[in-house]
Scaffold this motif. Structure first.
Motif, PDB file in Angstrom:
ATOM      1  N   TYR A  56       0.816  -1.214   0.000  1.00 10.66           N
ATOM      2  CA  TYR A  56       0.000   0.000   0.000  1.00 10.66           C
ATOM      3  C   TYR A  56       0.848   1.261   0.000  1.00 10.66           C
ATOM      4  O   TYR A  56       0.495   2.264  -0.617  1.00 10.66           O
ATOM      5  N   GLU A  76       2.036   1.687  -3.550  1.00 16.49           N
ATOM      6  CA  GLU A  76       0.923   2.159  -4.380  1.00 16.49           C
ATOM      7  C   GLU A  76       0.675   3.642  -4.149  1.00 16.49           C
ATOM      8  O   GLU A  76       0.515   4.415  -5.095  1.00 16.49           O
ATOM      9  N   LYS A  77       0.684   4.057  -2.892  1.00 12.95           N
ATOM     10  CA  LYS A  77       0.424   5.459  -2.548  1.00 12.95           C
ATOM     11  C   LYS A  77       1.492   6.382  -3.108  1.00 12.95           C
ATOM     12  O   LYS A  77       1.193   7.487  -3.556  1.00 12.95           O
ATOM     13  N   TRP A 126       4.757  -3.652 -14.524  1.00 20.39           N
ATOM     14  CA  TRP A 126       5.571  -3.154 -13.410  1.00 20.39           C
ATOM     15  C   TRP A 126       6.767  -4.076 -13.169  1.00 20.39           C
ATOM     16  O   TRP A 126       7.885  -3.606 -12.968  1.00 20.39           O
ATOM     17  N   LYS A 153      -1.869   1.333  -9.376  1.00 20.09           N
ATOM     18  CA  LYS A 153      -3.009   1.655  -8.516  1.00 20.09           C
ATOM     19  C   LYS A 153      -4.057   0.552  -8.579  1.00 20.09           C
ATOM     20  O   LYS A 153      -4.272  -0.055  -9.612  1.00 20.09           O
ATOM     21  N   SER A 154      -4.700   0.334  -7.455  1.00 19.73           N
ATOM     22  CA  SER A 154      -5.799  -0.627  -7.414  1.00 19.73           C
ATOM     23  C   SER A 154      -7.087   0.061  -7.842  1.00 19.73           C
ATOM     24  O   SER A 154      -7.151   1.281  -7.940  1.00 19.73           O
ATOM     25  N   PHE A 210       3.974   1.524  -7.581  1.00 17.58           N
ATOM     26  CA  PHE A 210       3.266   0.290  -7.888  1.00 17.58           C
ATOM     27  C   PHE A 210       1.932   0.665  -8.514  1.00 17.58           C
ATOM     28  O   PHE A 210       1.374   1.711  -8.195  1.00 17.58           O
ATOM     29  N   TRP A 235      -6.413  -5.402  -8.533  1.00 17.97           N
ATOM     30  CA  TRP A 235      -5.368  -4.894  -9.411  1.00 17.97           C
ATOM     31  C   TRP A 235      -5.483  -5.657 -10.720  1.00 17.97           C
ATOM     32  O   TRP A 235      -5.862  -6.819 -10.734  1.00 17.97           O
TER      33      TRP A 235
END
Length: 103
Positions: free
Chosen positions: A42, A45-46, A71, A52-53, A50, A63
């Motif tokens: 997470y 991602e933030k 990636w 984004k979901s 990575f 995802w």
């Protein structure tokens, strides 16, 4: 006329690949692929490191597999001699002093 037929043939080759549904992975499946913990996932991602979901319902996050594969391929291209994280700084010693603490 020939050019139009070639364009149609090219779009037919591309169209079936795009018309297939994209495979969606839940958190557990992603963590089986990516060797990091949940919190690290997470954080990555933030920070934008990575993919984004996407929420498909209020409590369901997924995802897309193709984004994760892209990636992974990008990670392979990184320089293996790159620096490590913030916690891995080289320790410097003050001039004329030693590294031990005095009390």
């Amino acid at each position: 006329m020939i050019e139009a037929n070639q364009r149609e043939a090219e779009t037919e080759d591309v169209a079936p690949a795009k018309s297939r549904p994209r495979r969606m992975l839940d958190e557990k499946q992603v963590l089986e692929i990516i060797p990091v913990g949940r919190t690290t996932l997470y954080r990555m991602e933030k920070s934008g490191r990575f993919p984004k979901s996407t929420y498909i319902s209020p409590n369901r996050r997924v995802w897309f597999e193709d984004e994760i594969i892209a990636w992974q391929n990008a990670v392979d291209e990184f320089d293996p001699r790159r620096g490590r994280g913030k916690a891995r700084r080289v320790r410097t010693v003050a001039p004329g002093g030693d590294d031990s603490k005095t009390r």
